[in-house]
Design an enzyme around this catalytic site. Structure first.
Site, PDB file in Angstrom:
ATOM      1  N   ASP A 191     -16.671  22.912  23.148  1.00  0.00           N
ATOM      2  CA  ASP A 191     -15.347  23.253  22.608  1.00  0.00           C
ATOM      3  C   ASP A 191     -14.248  22.447  23.304  1.00  0.00           C
ATOM      4  O   ASP A 191     -13.190  22.981  23.630  1.00  0.00           O
ATOM      5  CB  ASP A 191     -15.085  24.754  22.767  1.00  0.00           C
ATOM      6  CG  ASP A 191     -13.944  25.245  21.887  1.00  0.00           C
ATOM      7  OD1 ASP A 191     -13.652  24.575  20.866  1.00  0.00           O
ATOM      8  OD2 ASP A 191     -13.335  26.280  22.214  1.00  0.00           O
ATOM      9  N   GLY A 198      -0.730  33.021  29.154  1.00  0.00           N
ATOM     10  CA  GLY A 198      -1.491  32.537  28.007  1.00  0.00           C
ATOM     11  C   GLY A 198      -2.228  33.660  27.309  1.00  0.00           C
ATOM     12  O   GLY A 198      -2.373  34.770  27.827  1.00  0.00           O
TER      13      GLY A 198
END
Length: 198
Positions: free
Chosen positions: A174, A58
């Site tokens: 978030d 990632g």
């Protein structure tokens, strides 16, 4: 005298060979901010003397994430490496380290736990649990929507994680599909507390 028509020239079949450039060029692999299905190989190396980097799984705004092997405990971990542009910006550097400090105060089965901070060779790494699963963002890209049973399992576990954080006076700030991993059992694991506040 009868003249014979000229015979047709023999046809030559040529096989197109791939160029050396095409043979040597590696296939492009996509990387999401967390843990996509495709993996990009990296040069083998160790971090902190015991973590062997294996694959990049990632990439996000704060850095790259690798799958690694912990040789001391003999299990997989996920390692987030601070991005080069973050290291030279004190405010962003502190935000990167803040994630480790906040997550270390939380202990819950549906929150991705941190193991340690490693500072080595001018680089900074955060070592986390490795979650066998995929980001919710990638799953939604493929399916478009989830079934009721999938939503129920994911929301139930995710809600428990967020509730635990709130009881510890931590606001994630978030929560979004790319920061939620669905493991192989369909349970949500909350991660990336980079902008959280206590």
């Amino acid at each position: 005298v009868a003249l014979k028509p000229p015979s047709a020239p023999a046809r030559t079949t040529m096989r197109r060979m791939p160029s050396a450039l095409a043979q040597s060029r590696p296939a492009r692999r996509a990387a999401s901010c967390t843990a996509p299905a495709s993996r990009t190989a990296v040069v083998p190396g160790r971090v902190g003397g015991k973590y062997e980097l294996r694959h990049q799984i990632g990439r996000g705004g704060m850095g790259q994430v690798f799958e690694a092997w912990d040789h001391s405990l003999e299990h997989r971990v996920a390692i987030k490496k601070m991005a080069a542009e973050i290291k030279d910006t004190p405010k962003l550097r502190e935000r990167f380290l803040q994630e480790a400090k906040i997550v270390s105060h939380l202990s819950h089965p549906f929150i991705v736990s941190i193991h340690e901070i490693v500072q080595e060779g001018g680089e900074i790494y955060l070592v986390f649990d490795f979650v066998e699963g995929r980001p919710l963002s990638l799953i939604l890209e493929e399916k478009g929507r989830l079934g009721f049973a999938e939503c129920r399992g994911g929301f139930r576990s995710g809600d428990q994680a967020v509730d635990h954080a709130h009881r510890a006076k931590v606001l994630h700030r978030d929560i979004k599909p790319s920061n939620i991993m669905l493991d192989v059992h369909g349970l949500a694991r909350i991660m990336d507390f980079g902008v959280a506040r206590e």
